[in-house]
Design a protein around this motif. Structure first.
Motif, PDB file in Angstrom:
ATOM      1  N   SER A 194     -37.131  -2.160   8.562  1.00 18.46           N
ATOM      2  CA  SER A 194     -37.162  -3.470   9.196  1.00 18.46           C
ATOM      3  C   SER A 194     -38.422  -3.664  10.015  1.00 18.46           C
ATOM      4  CB  SER A 194     -35.927  -3.646  10.080  1.00 18.46           C
ATOM      5  OG  SER A 194     -35.975  -2.755  11.189  1.00 18.46           O
ATOM      6  N   GLN A 195     -38.962  -2.603  10.583  1.00 12.02           N
ATOM      7  CA  GLN A 195     -40.176  -2.711  11.384  1.00 12.02           C
ATOM      8  C   GLN A 195     -41.407  -2.979  10.526  1.00 12.02           C
ATOM      9  OE1 GLN A 195     -40.407   0.836  13.742  1.00 12.02           O
ATOM     10  NE2 GLN A 195     -38.719   0.250  15.074  1.00 12.02           N
ATOM     11  N   LEU A 196     -41.307  -2.728   9.222  1.00 14.21           N
ATOM     12  CA  LEU A 196     -42.434  -2.957   8.328  1.00 14.21           C
ATOM     13  C   LEU A 196     -42.430  -4.365   7.756  1.00 14.21           C
ATOM     14  CD1 LEU A 196     -42.418   0.440   6.373  1.00 14.21           C
ATOM     15  CD2 LEU A 196     -43.880  -0.221   8.279  1.00 14.21           C
ATOM     16  N   ASN A 197     -41.366  -5.111   7.965  1.00 13.02           N
ATOM     17  CA  ASN A 197     -41.253  -6.440   7.384  1.00 13.02           C
ATOM     18  C   ASN A 197     -41.354  -7.501   8.474  1.00 13.02           C
ATOM     19  OD1 ASN A 197     -40.949  -8.382   5.458  1.00 13.02           O
ATOM     20  ND2 ASN A 197     -38.893  -7.772   4.812  1.00 13.02           N
ATOM     21  N   MET A 198     -41.462  -8.741   8.046  1.00  9.75           N
ATOM     22  CA  MET A 198     -41.513  -9.853   8.987  1.00  9.75           C
ATOM     23  C   MET A 198     -40.177  -9.998   9.722  1.00  9.75           C
ATOM     24  SD  MET A 198     -42.203 -13.890   8.152  1.00  9.75           S
ATOM     25  CE  MET A 198     -43.968 -13.718   8.020  1.00  9.75           C
ATOM     26  N   THR A 199     -40.245 -10.416  10.991  1.00  9.00           N
ATOM     27  CA  THR A 199     -39.032 -10.681  11.758  1.00  9.00           C
ATOM     28  C   THR A 199     -38.249 -11.816  11.111  1.00  9.00           C
ATOM     29  OG1 THR A 199     -40.114  -9.986  13.814  1.00  9.00           O
ATOM     30  CG2 THR A 199     -38.152 -11.353  14.014  1.00  9.00           C
ATOM     31  N   GLN A 200     -36.976 -11.578  10.848  1.00  9.33           N
ATOM     32  CA  GLN A 200     -36.173 -12.588  10.165  1.00  9.33           C
ATOM     33  C   GLN A 200     -35.872 -13.772  11.073  1.00  9.33           C
ATOM     34  OE1 GLN A 200     -33.104 -10.881   7.865  1.00  9.33           O
ATOM     35  NE2 GLN A 200     -32.249 -12.821   7.166  1.00  9.33           N
ATOM     36  N   GLY A 201     -35.744 -13.542  12.369  1.00  9.79           N
ATOM     37  CA  GLY A 201     -35.586 -14.628  13.322  1.00  9.79           C
ATOM     38  C   GLY A 201     -34.180 -15.171  13.421  1.00  9.79           C
ATOM     39  N   VAL A 202     -33.997 -16.132  14.339  1.00 10.14           N
ATOM     40  CA  VAL A 202     -32.664 -16.676  14.636  1.00 10.14           C
ATOM     41  C   VAL A 202     -32.631 -18.195  14.563  1.00 10.14           C
ATOM     42  CG1 VAL A 202     -32.028 -14.724  16.107  1.00 10.14           C
ATOM     43  CG2 VAL A 202     -33.205 -16.705  17.116  1.00 10.14           C
ATOM     44  N   SER A 203     -33.731 -18.812  14.162  1.00 14.26           N
ATOM     45  CA  SER A 203     -33.787 -20.264  14.112  1.00 14.26           C
ATOM     46  C   SER A 203     -33.818 -20.748  12.666  1.00 14.26           C
ATOM     47  CB  SER A 203     -35.022 -20.793  14.857  1.00 14.26           C
ATOM     48  OG  SER A 203     -36.201 -20.425  14.170  1.00 14.26           O
ATOM     49  N   GLU A 204     -33.577 -22.031  12.520  1.00 13.33           N
ATOM     50  CA  GLU A 204     -33.589 -22.633  11.182  1.00 13.33           C
ATOM     51  C   GLU A 204     -34.942 -22.453  10.515  1.00 13.33           C
ATOM     52  OE1 GLU A 204     -33.700 -27.191   9.568  1.00 13.33           O
ATOM     53  OE2 GLU A 204     -32.141 -26.708  11.030  1.00 13.33           O
ATOM     54  N   ILE A 205     -36.013 -22.732  11.254  1.00 15.75           N
ATOM     55  CA  ILE A 205     -37.348 -22.645  10.650  1.00 15.75           C
ATOM     56  C   ILE A 205     -37.743 -21.200  10.396  1.00 15.75           C
ATOM     57  CG2 ILE A 205     -38.790 -22.533  12.727  1.00 15.75           C
ATOM     58  CD1 ILE A 205     -39.360 -24.766   9.643  1.00 15.75           C
ATOM     59  N   SER A 206     -37.290 -20.270  11.248  1.00 14.93           N
ATOM     60  CA  SER A 206     -37.650 -18.866  11.032  1.00 14.93           C
ATOM     61  C   SER A 206     -37.018 -18.344   9.743  1.00 14.93           C
ATOM     62  CB  SER A 206     -37.203 -18.012  12.219  1.00 14.93           C
ATOM     63  OG  SER A 206     -35.793 -17.934  12.303  1.00 14.93           O
ATOM     64  N   GLN A 207     -35.820 -18.832   9.401  1.00  7.18           N
ATOM     65  CA  GLN A 207     -35.184 -18.435   8.154  1.00  7.18           C
ATOM     66  C   GLN A 207     -35.974 -18.954   6.957  1.00  7.18           C
ATOM     67  OE1 GLN A 207     -32.542 -16.409   7.714  1.00  7.18           O
ATOM     68  NE2 GLN A 207     -32.499 -16.056   9.910  1.00  7.18           N
ATOM     69  N   ARG A 208     -36.479 -20.174   7.067  1.00  9.56           N
ATOM     70  CA  ARG A 208     -37.277 -20.737   5.977  1.00  9.56           C
ATOM     71  C   ARG A 208     -38.589 -19.981   5.816  1.00  9.56           C
ATOM     72  NH1 ARG A 208     -36.951 -27.242   5.682  1.00  9.56           N
ATOM     73  NH2 ARG A 208     -38.204 -26.711   3.857  1.00  9.56           N
ATOM     74  N   VAL A 209     -39.195 -19.626   6.931  1.00 13.94           N
ATOM     75  CA  VAL A 209     -40.443 -18.864   6.871  1.00 13.94           C
ATOM     76  C   VAL A 209     -40.199 -17.486   6.267  1.00 13.94           C
ATOM     77  CG1 VAL A 209     -42.228 -17.751   8.281  1.00 13.94           C
ATOM     78  CG2 VAL A 209     -41.517 -20.098   8.789  1.00 13.94           C
ATOM     79  N   TYR A 210     -39.108 -16.852   6.687  1.00 12.60           N
ATOM     80  CA  TYR A 210     -38.789 -15.527   6.155  1.00 12.60           C
ATOM     81  C   TYR A 210     -38.506 -15.592   4.651  1.00 12.60           C
ATOM     82  CZ  TYR A 210     -36.438 -11.048   5.482  1.00 12.60           C
ATOM     83  OH  TYR A 210     -36.089  -9.810   5.034  1.00 12.60           O
ATOM     84  N   ASN A 211     -37.732 -16.591   4.221  1.00 14.99           N
ATOM     85  CA  ASN A 211     -37.433 -16.730   2.800  1.00 14.99           C
ATOM     86  C   ASN A 211     -38.686 -17.005   1.988  1.00 14.99           C
ATOM     87  OD1 ASN A 211     -34.703 -16.340   3.292  1.00 14.99           O
ATOM     88  ND2 ASN A 211     -34.259 -18.515   3.488  1.00 14.99           N
ATOM     89  N   LEU A 212     -39.587 -17.820   2.537  1.00 12.82           N
ATOM     90  CA  LEU A 212     -40.863 -18.075   1.864  1.00 12.82           C
ATOM     91  C   LEU A 212     -41.665 -16.786   1.741  1.00 12.82           C
ATOM     92  CD1 LEU A 212     -43.103 -19.950   0.745  1.00 12.82           C
ATOM     93  CD2 LEU A 212     -43.855 -20.272   3.117  1.00 12.82           C
ATOM     94  N   HIS A 213     -41.711 -16.043   2.817  1.00 16.06           N
ATOM     95  CA  HIS A 213     -42.430 -14.762   2.823  1.00 16.06           C
ATOM     96  C   HIS A 213     -41.889 -13.824   1.742  1.00 16.06           C
ATOM     97  CE1 HIS A 213     -43.764 -10.789   4.132  1.00 16.06           C
ATOM     98  NE2 HIS A 213     -42.489 -10.444   4.289  1.00 16.06           N
ATOM     99  N   MET A 214     -40.571 -13.700   1.662  1.00 14.67           N
ATOM    100  CA  MET A 214     -39.978 -12.803   0.673  1.00 14.67           C
ATOM    101  C   MET A 214     -40.199 -13.314  -0.748  1.00 14.67           C
ATOM    102  SD  MET A 214     -39.029 -10.367   2.509  1.00 14.67           S
ATOM    103  CE  MET A 214     -38.413  -9.401   1.131  1.00 14.67           C
TER     104      MET A 214
END
Length: 373
Positions: free
Chosen positions: A21-41
């Motif tokens: 988990s420390q090697l990947n982007m922070t998944q976050g707790v907000s609506e936009i952070s989830q979208r950013v994380y999904n885009l990243h993946m």
């Protein structure tokens, strides 16, 4: 042996997962952070597939068509079909990656229809928060004890990531932040929200978040802004909407009471002992970082307060510069940051500490004349 091996793997699994988990982007707790994380993946997996295909073809060609097996190199040159193919395929891939990326970027910039608006102002080296349409505003300063910073005490769990007054926002509500600065460029960054925006003096930038989970979230100033850049943490507490509204109402009551207390203090006089005791505390918490605990400052950077002409002979100028600051320098205005009582005390302390001994006692009423000049 097999049971021991399985037990060992089970014991190591949490540490392996944590390291991953420390090697990947922070998944976050907000609506936009989830979208950013999904885009990243999504982009990550596309790149992995491309890498496997490209390197697979390359190594297959090297192994299966090597010269030792009697293969001869191809003789074709400037094959139009091949050139169209290797141009068209990357173009299609880039378009396929650009579409979700553009949608996410547009969503990140869409601050419309917000439920709460907060003005965030950076200054050297603290944050100021003001709730739009509510009588609630305050400064948020580093709360890590100097003893920890100077290695006199063991460092705490949230070393350099703790403040005296955290920002409070509601969950499940769209919160818009208006970001600006009083002096130099700062940057307001909370990784769990996937938001980071520069605070530029004279400009207002916008970002937003919608936190889904109550909790405490920490960030930092992400723009090099001076010698205490590392001492500008951000702490945000997300509360349930009803709890948030109750907190706001409570803060408005406290603000009104504080203003009433300020007016009462204008008619009172504090003794020298009270002024010096409070003044020392205020000085060490707000002034010593630049002017040093001994008042001697840093030659060529921050002026000395020990034995200087203004401190010894010009009481009004001393009050004015503490209350209203000095443009073009690192000396900021403390009129909005400290109470009249604290301002009077710290000025009295500076005029009577380190051998200055002017005998001047500055009271709240004296300071009030210089506020909002």
């Amino acid at each position: 042996m097999s049971i021991r091996l399985i037990s060992a793997l089970i014991a190591v699994a949490p540490f392996a997962a944590n390291a991953q988990s420390q090697l990947n982007m922070t998944q976050g707790v907000s609506e936009i952070s989830q979208r950013v994380y999904n885009l990243h993946m999504t982009i990550f997996y596309i790149c992995c597939v491309i890498g496997v295909i490209v390197f697979g073809i390359m190594f297959a060609s090297m192994i299966l068509h090597r010269k030792s097996k009697g293969h001869q190199p191809a003789t074709f040159h400037e094959n139009v079909k091949v050139e169209i193919l290797w141009t068209a395929i990357p173009f299609v891939i880039l378009i396929g990656m650009a579409i979700p990326a553009t949608k996410t970027l547009i969503a990140m910039e869409d601050t419309s229809e917000s439920d709460v608006t907060i003005i965030v102002t950076g200054s050297q080296w603290k944050w100021h928060y003001k709730y739009f349409d509510r009588d609630v505003e305050f400064f948020s300063l580093l709360a890590t004890p100097q003893e920890q910073i100077n290695n006199r005490l063991q460092k705490g769990e949230n070393y350099l990531l703790e403040v005296d007054r955290p920002l409070v926002i509601p969950t499940d509500r769209k919160v818009r932040f208006l970001i600006t600065s009083d002096d130099v460029i700062h940057a307001w960054w909370v990784p769990d929200f996937a938001i980071k925006k520069d605070a530029n003096p004279g400009f207002i930038n916008e970002i937003w978040t919608k936190v889904e989970t109550p909790g405490v979230y920490r960030g930092q100033c992400a723009e090099l802004c001076g010698k205490d850049h590392g001492f500008m943490p951000i702490v945000v507490i997300a509360k349930e909407p009803d709890e948030f509204e109750s907190w706001l109402d409570e803060q408005e009551v406290i603000a009104r009471e504080a203003k009433a207390e300020e007016q009462r203090l204008l008619a009172l006089s504090m003794s020298k002992e009270e002024l010096m005791s409070l003044g020392e505390s205020v000085y060490l918490g707000n002034c010593a970082a630049c002017h040093q605990p001994n008042g001697e400052g840093i030659p060529g950077v921050f002026p000395s307060l020990k034995g200087t002409d203004m401190v010894l002979n010009d009481r009004d100028a001393h009050i004015d510069i503490v209350v209203n600051g000095k443009k073009g320098t690192a000396m900021q205005a403390f009129g909005a940051q400290l109470s009249l009582r604290e301002l009077a005390a710290v000025i009295t302390y500076e005029r009577n500490a380190w051998g200055n001994n002017t005998g001047d006692l500055v009271q709240a009423a004296d300071v009030n004349q210089f506020v909002n000049r």
